[in-house]
Scaffold this motif. Structure first.
Motif: not given
Length: 405
Positions: A31-56
């Motif tokens: 349960l604790a292990l699966l919460a790690v990817p679930a948290g990072h995937w759901l509460l972490g995202g990206f923005t994309r700049d004009s050059a196509g670069g990803l930012h947290n």
């Protein structure tokens, strides 16, 4: 046909499980292990700049009301609790057969270190390939940051593991109270860095919480493994943790989120604040009280089989889950702003789309885990040259990642 295969696989796992296996502990760890990817995937995202670069980026910046979700997804304390319990039993067995403490600790550290060397050496090569292919520097920096992000946990877990012999001795002397000085230490450091005199305190002061903050739950787990945590003590941990958590939030203004929020100067988890220990106390008490019910539930083969699968891939999940998300996001950035993947996490639509992307991340993690399993297993038959190469690549990745700090 598929249902029949799954039933047979579950029955096979059930038949191979020793009668003395503590299924509840494995269930809590899963349960604790699966919460790690679930948290990072759901509460972490990206923005994309004009050059196509990803930012947290994080949806918590736009939706602070999601912060209580981090109370559920932040389950590292449960992992440390179960780790302490398992380490206490393993250390006692090793001592019983005459194995020196130093040898026992070394064996545990090697098991933790292999997956870290594996993922960092692979990414050292991937970064070079992506740079050569013209991937924007911003994406390379973001990828390195995300890959290194979960690995701090391995370092801290290794540090507390080396303290297991002392934790066992402390538990045998003081029982569950052996964790109290750790709570007091974090409280004092928080008082110094957040009190009225905080302006004159050095910035490194918070680092003093790093070891005692995570050792707290581990020490409780060692005491649990030593049979020194009664159900009454568990109720006290549960209720005391809940009360302390509420007081720190409403009376002392601690951040609501258990994870860092971009742009916020104060965080609960890096390094842990007293709020993290309050949640750890609550979760530890709940884990002890629910142990029997969870063990009964996991007597069912259909529930037990996936728990076994997750536990067998524990370090792989921890080290490689960000790679699974990046495997989708980096090609997605080439296509443009993909909703829920490379679009800014600042709308309700993003949340809905990100939930739809998570099954793909899970499939990519399974595929990655199958490929990475050889790196996590003992490197038998691996020549010295290969080991040196892996070490050099891992060191190169570490140097690159440290430059980002």
């Amino acid at each position: 046909m598929r249902a029949t295969w799954l039933r047979r696989a579950a029955a096979s796992v059930e038949a191979a499980t020793p009668a003395h296996r503590d299924r509840a502990l494995d269930g809590l760890r899963a349960l604790a292990l699966l919460a790690v990817p679930a948290g990072h995937w759901l509460l972490g995202g990206f923005t994309r700049d004009s050059a196509g670069g990803l930012h947290n980026a994080s949806p918590l910046s736009a939706f602070p009301s999601l912060a209580p979700l981090s109370w559920v997804l932040q389950m590292l304390a449960v992992f440390f609790l179960v780790g302490g319990h398992a380490s206490a039993l393993s250390y006692r067995r090793a001592a019983g057969r005459g194995e020196p403490a130093r040898s026992w600790v070394a064996g545990r550290l090697v098991r933790l270190g292999r997956p870290v060397l594996g993922v960092t050496s692979v990414w050292a090569g991937l970064l070079v390939v992506m740079w050569w292919a013209g991937v924007p520097d911003a994406t390379l920096h973001t990828a390195a940051t995300l890959v290194i992000q979960p690995l701090w946990f391995v370092g801290v877990y290794g540090a507390v593991t080396t303290l297991t012999p002392w934790c066992v001795r402390a538990s045998r002397k003081a029982g569950v109270w052996a964790a109290a000085p750790l709570l007091g230490t974090v409280a004092v450091v928080d008082l110094l860095r957040y009190g009225p005199w905080s302006a004159g305190m050095p910035s490194w002061l918070s680092l003093l919480n790093l070891l005692p903050g995570w050792l707290f739950a581990y020490q409780l787990g060692v005491s649990w493994g030593e049979g020194r945590v009664s159900r009454h003590a568990a109720r006290v941990l549960l209720a005391g943790g809940a009360v302390l958590f509420a007081v720190l939030l409403w009376e002392f203004g601690y951040p609501i989120s258990m994870v860092g929020v971009p742009g916020e100067t104060r965080t609960n988890s890096h390094p842990p604040s007293l709020l993290v220990l309050a949640l750890a106390s609550f979760q530890s008490g709940a884990a002890v009280l629910l142990r029997d019910r969870l063990a009964s539930l996991l007597r069912r083969p259909a529930w037990w089989a996936p728990v076994v699968a997750v536990n067998l891939s524990a370090m792989t999940i921890l080290c490689w889950h960000q790679t699974a998300m990046l495997t989708a996001a980096i090609p997605g950035a080439v296509l443009g702003v993909v909703p829920g993947l490379t679009s800014a996490p600042d709308t309700v639509a993003w949340i809905a789309m990100r939930v739809l992307w998570m099954p793909l991340f899970a499939v990519l993690l399974v595929v990655t885990a199958r490929s990475a399993r050889r790196l996590d297993a003992p490197w038998t038959g691996t020549g010295r040259g290969m080991r040196v190469t892996v070490a050099l690549l891992a060191a190169g990745f570490a140097i690159f990642a440290l430059r980002l700090a």
